[in-house]
Design a protein around this motif. Sequence first.
Motif, PDB file in Angstrom:
ATOM      1  N   VAL A   1      89.361   3.664   9.827  1.00  7.96           N
ATOM      2  CA  VAL A   1      87.963   3.629  10.234  1.00  7.96           C
ATOM      3  C   VAL A   1      87.762   2.554  11.291  1.00  7.96           C
ATOM      4  O   VAL A   1      87.211   2.788  12.352  1.00  7.96           O
ATOM      5  CB  VAL A   1      87.045   3.370   9.021  1.00  7.96           C
ATOM      6  N   TRP A   2      88.235   1.352  10.982  1.00 11.50           N
ATOM      7  CA  TRP A   2      88.091   0.250  11.921  1.00 11.50           C
ATOM      8  C   TRP A   2      89.371  -0.573  11.962  1.00 11.50           C
ATOM      9  O   TRP A   2      90.222  -0.508  11.072  1.00 11.50           O
ATOM     10  CB  TRP A   2      86.953  -0.688  11.516  1.00 11.50           C
ATOM     11  N   VAL A   3      89.469  -1.384  13.002  1.00 15.04           N
ATOM     12  CA  VAL A   3      90.510  -2.399  13.111  1.00 15.04           C
ATOM     13  C   VAL A   3      89.815  -3.745  13.036  1.00 15.04           C
ATOM     14  O   VAL A   3      88.651  -3.880  13.415  1.00 15.04           O
ATOM     15  CB  VAL A   3      91.278  -2.249  14.448  1.00 15.04           C
ATOM     16  N   GLN A   4      90.508  -4.764  12.557  1.00 12.63           N
ATOM     17  CA  GLN A   4      89.894  -6.068  12.362  1.00 12.63           C
ATOM     18  C   GLN A   4      89.729  -6.830  13.686  1.00 12.63           C
ATOM     19  O   GLN A   4      90.207  -7.951  13.849  1.00 12.63           O
ATOM     20  CB  GLN A   4      90.696  -6.890  11.352  1.00 12.63           C
ATOM     21  N   THR A   5      89.028  -6.223  14.610  1.00 14.90           N
ATOM     22  CA  THR A   5      88.568  -6.901  15.810  1.00 14.90           C
ATOM     23  C   THR A   5      87.167  -7.430  15.525  1.00 14.90           C
ATOM     24  O   THR A   5      86.592  -7.184  14.458  1.00 14.90           O
ATOM     25  CB  THR A   5      88.513  -5.941  16.998  1.00 14.90           C
TER      26      THR A   5
ATOM     27  N   ASN B   1      83.563 -10.643  32.841  1.00 13.48           N
ATOM     28  CA  ASN B   1      83.419 -12.026  33.289  1.00 13.48           C
ATOM     29  C   ASN B   1      84.781 -12.699  33.432  1.00 13.48           C
ATOM     30  O   ASN B   1      85.236 -13.407  32.533  1.00 13.48           O
ATOM     31  CB  ASN B   1      82.546 -12.808  32.309  1.00 13.48           C
ATOM     32  N   PRO B   2      85.442 -12.519  34.568  1.00 17.38           N
ATOM     33  CA  PRO B   2      86.767 -13.114  34.768  1.00 17.38           C
ATOM     34  C   PRO B   2      86.784 -14.635  34.722  1.00 17.38           C
ATOM     35  O   PRO B   2      87.840 -15.239  34.523  1.00 17.38           O
ATOM     36  CB  PRO B   2      87.161 -12.616  36.167  1.00 17.38           C
ATOM     37  N   SER B   3      85.632 -15.266  34.907  1.00 15.46           N
ATOM     38  CA  SER B   3      85.594 -16.735  34.895  1.00 15.46           C
ATOM     39  C   SER B   3      85.413 -17.307  33.494  1.00 15.46           C
ATOM     40  O   SER B   3      85.484 -18.528  33.301  1.00 15.46           O
ATOM     41  CB  SER B   3      84.463 -17.239  35.800  1.00 15.46           C
ATOM     42  N   ALA B   4      85.193 -16.456  32.505  1.00 14.88           N
ATOM     43  CA  ALA B   4      85.017 -16.920  31.125  1.00 14.88           C
ATOM     44  C   ALA B   4      86.334 -17.445  30.565  1.00 14.88           C
ATOM     45  O   ALA B   4      87.425 -17.068  31.010  1.00 14.88           O
ATOM     46  CB  ALA B   4      84.493 -15.790  30.251  1.00 14.88           C
ATOM     47  N   THR B   5      86.227 -18.306  29.575  1.00 16.15           N
ATOM     48  CA  THR B   5      87.421 -18.911  28.964  1.00 16.15           C
ATOM     49  C   THR B   5      88.365 -17.844  28.422  1.00 16.15           C
ATOM     50  O   THR B   5      89.590 -17.944  28.571  1.00 16.15           O
ATOM     51  CB  THR B   5      87.013 -19.865  27.828  1.00 16.15           C
ATOM     52  N   ALA B   6      87.800 -16.811  27.788  1.00 11.67           N
ATOM     53  CA  ALA B   6      88.643 -15.752  27.214  1.00 11.67           C
ATOM     54  C   ALA B   6      89.456 -15.049  28.285  1.00 11.67           C
ATOM     55  O   ALA B   6      90.606 -14.652  28.057  1.00 11.67           O
ATOM     56  CB  ALA B   6      87.770 -14.743  26.468  1.00 11.67           C
ATOM     57  N   SER B   7      88.876 -14.892  29.471  1.00  5.98           N
ATOM     58  CA  SER B   7      89.596 -14.247  30.566  1.00  5.98           C
ATOM     59  C   SER B   7      90.664 -15.170  31.134  1.00  5.98           C
ATOM     60  O   SER B   7      91.802 -14.758  31.371  1.00  5.98           O
ATOM     61  CB  SER B   7      88.626 -13.842  31.676  1.00  5.98           C
ATOM     62  N   LYS B   8      90.298 -16.411  31.351  1.00  6.59           N
ATOM     63  CA  LYS B   8      91.256 -17.363  31.929  1.00  6.59           C
ATOM     64  C   LYS B   8      92.451 -17.589  31.006  1.00  6.59           C
ATOM     65  O   LYS B   8      93.573 -17.820  31.469  1.00  6.59           O
ATOM     66  CB  LYS B   8      90.554 -18.688  32.220  1.00  6.59           C
TER      67      LYS B   8
ATOM     68  N   LEU C   1      96.145  -0.566  33.926  1.00  6.04           N
ATOM     69  CA  LEU C   1      94.797  -1.132  33.934  1.00  6.04           C
ATOM     70  C   LEU C   1      94.171  -0.894  32.571  1.00  6.04           C
ATOM     71  O   LEU C   1      94.171   0.229  32.068  1.00  6.04           O
ATOM     72  CB  LEU C   1      93.943  -0.501  35.030  1.00  6.04           C
ATOM     73  N   ILE C   2      93.622  -1.967  31.988  1.00  6.96           N
ATOM     74  CA  ILE C   2      93.010  -1.895  30.662  1.00  6.96           C
ATOM     75  C   ILE C   2      91.608  -2.463  30.755  1.00  6.96           C
ATOM     76  O   ILE C   2      91.425  -3.638  31.097  1.00  6.96           O
ATOM     77  CB  ILE C   2      93.839  -2.685  29.627  1.00  6.96           C
ATOM     78  N   SER C   3      90.597  -1.648  30.463  1.00  6.46           N
ATOM     79  CA  SER C   3      89.232  -2.169  30.461  1.00  6.46           C
ATOM     80  C   SER C   3      88.945  -2.847  29.128  1.00  6.46           C
ATOM     81  O   SER C   3      89.555  -2.541  28.109  1.00  6.46           O
ATOM     82  CB  SER C   3      88.226  -1.044  30.733  1.00  6.46           C
TER      83      SER C   3
ATOM     84  N   GLY D   1      91.755  -4.516  23.440  1.00  5.33           N
ATOM     85  CA  GLY D   1      92.150  -4.614  24.837  1.00  5.33           C
ATOM     86  C   GLY D   1      93.046  -5.798  25.110  1.00  5.33           C
ATOM     87  O   GLY D   1      94.066  -5.682  25.803  1.00  5.33           O
ATOM     88  N   LYS D   2      92.683  -6.950  24.570  1.00  7.59           N
ATOM     89  CA  LYS D   2      93.514  -8.144  24.762  1.00  7.59           C
ATOM     90  C   LYS D   2      94.894  -7.941  24.149  1.00  7.59           C
ATOM     91  O   LYS D   2      95.910  -8.345  24.727  1.00  7.59           O
ATOM     92  CB  LYS D   2      92.844  -9.366  24.140  1.00  7.59           C
ATOM     93  N   GLY D   3      94.941  -7.315  22.976  1.00 10.55           N
ATOM     94  CA  GLY D   3      96.233  -7.068  22.344  1.00 10.55           C
ATOM     95  C   GLY D   3      97.124  -6.180  23.186  1.00 10.55           C
ATOM     96  O   GLY D   3      98.337  -6.386  23.278  1.00 10.55           O
ATOM     97  N   LEU D   4      96.525  -5.190  23.815  1.00  7.99           N
ATOM     98  CA  LEU D   4      97.294  -4.306  24.698  1.00  7.99           C
ATOM     99  C   LEU D   4      97.745  -5.053  25.948  1.00  7.99           C
ATOM    100  O   LEU D   4      98.884  -4.898  26.405  1.00  7.99           O
ATOM    101  CB  LEU D   4      96.455  -3.085  25.076  1.00  7.99           C
ATOM    102  N   VAL D   5      96.847  -5.849  26.523  1.00 11.74           N
ATOM    103  CA  VAL D   5      97.231  -6.667  27.683  1.00 11.74           C
ATOM    104  C   VAL D   5      98.428  -7.549  27.334  1.00 11.74           C
ATOM    105  O   VAL D   5      99.414  -7.617  28.080  1.00 11.74           O
ATOM    106  CB  VAL D   5      96.041  -7.540  28.153  1.00 11.74           C
ATOM    107  N   GLU D   6      98.358  -8.209  26.199  1.00  8.90           N
ATOM    108  CA  GLU D   6      99.430  -9.118  25.780  1.00  8.90           C
ATOM    109  C   GLU D   6     100.758  -8.392  25.638  1.00  8.90           C
ATOM    110  O   GLU D   6     101.799  -8.868  26.102  1.00  8.90           O
ATOM    111  CB  GLU D   6      99.043  -9.768  24.447  1.00  8.90           C
TER     112      GLU D   6
END
Length: 253
Positions: A192-196, A38-45, A8-10, A17-22
């Motif tokens: 320091v940061w990642v390019q997200t 928002n599971p109904s959003a385009t990014a989620s679908k 499970l990845i929040s 998060g998306k990179g880990l899911v992928e």
Amino acid sequence: MSSPYIVLISGGSRGLGKGLVERYLARPNHLVIAANRNPSATASKSLFDLPKGEGSKLVVVKLDDTVEADAAAAVKDLEAQGIDHLDLVIANAGQASVFPLVRDLKHADLQSHIDLNVFGVLWLFQATLELLKKSKTPKWVTMGSSAGSIGGQQPVPNAAYGPSKAAVHWLTKRIHAEEEWLTSFVMHPGYVWVQTDMGLFSAKVFGLDESGTQQHLLKEGDSHPGMMKVIDEAARETHSGKFWNYEGKEEAW
């Protein structure tokens, strides 16, 4: 085929998060749960279009980390779908939206960062605890940051995000001490940061131009293989209760 490894990845629909899911979804025999507000959003679908390893499956579940009841509701939803344990939970969702000096810090700004970065993690841990207990090799990973380091505090204004990360680092180390059956640790994704989206916004606030961004920020995706290697190898005896970076090096609290 044996039962799938369940992750499970929040914050699973964008950025780290998306990179880990992928990447977990591309592994064989994995059930990957992408939790987001928002599971109904385009990014989620669009997550359902990601390549899947043999026998692997994606589940998207609603989780607004700023709403106390959402984590428990998400777990009930998963249990209703027949998910009876969790092998790995990565508390990845987070916020970094303002970077004030301490003298300029507003209550509302600190509170909004604590609500998501601290309470969101706390509620997720409390909600998933019983499902983690049912795993043979349970692991809890908090996505941390060098911004939350006390000993290695960075010389930049960060009075809202930094304290929230310091607090959630403390909670994760305490989880290790209290839950002796669980491997729990903090993961720092890089430099320091990642390019997200969040990392690029932060860099812009601090005045980094394109050259500085490329020099000082990890490209999105560069840290994922390293983080996953650390998580794969993590054991209570070696990793739990500690602060690790994506290169497999222990960071100072």
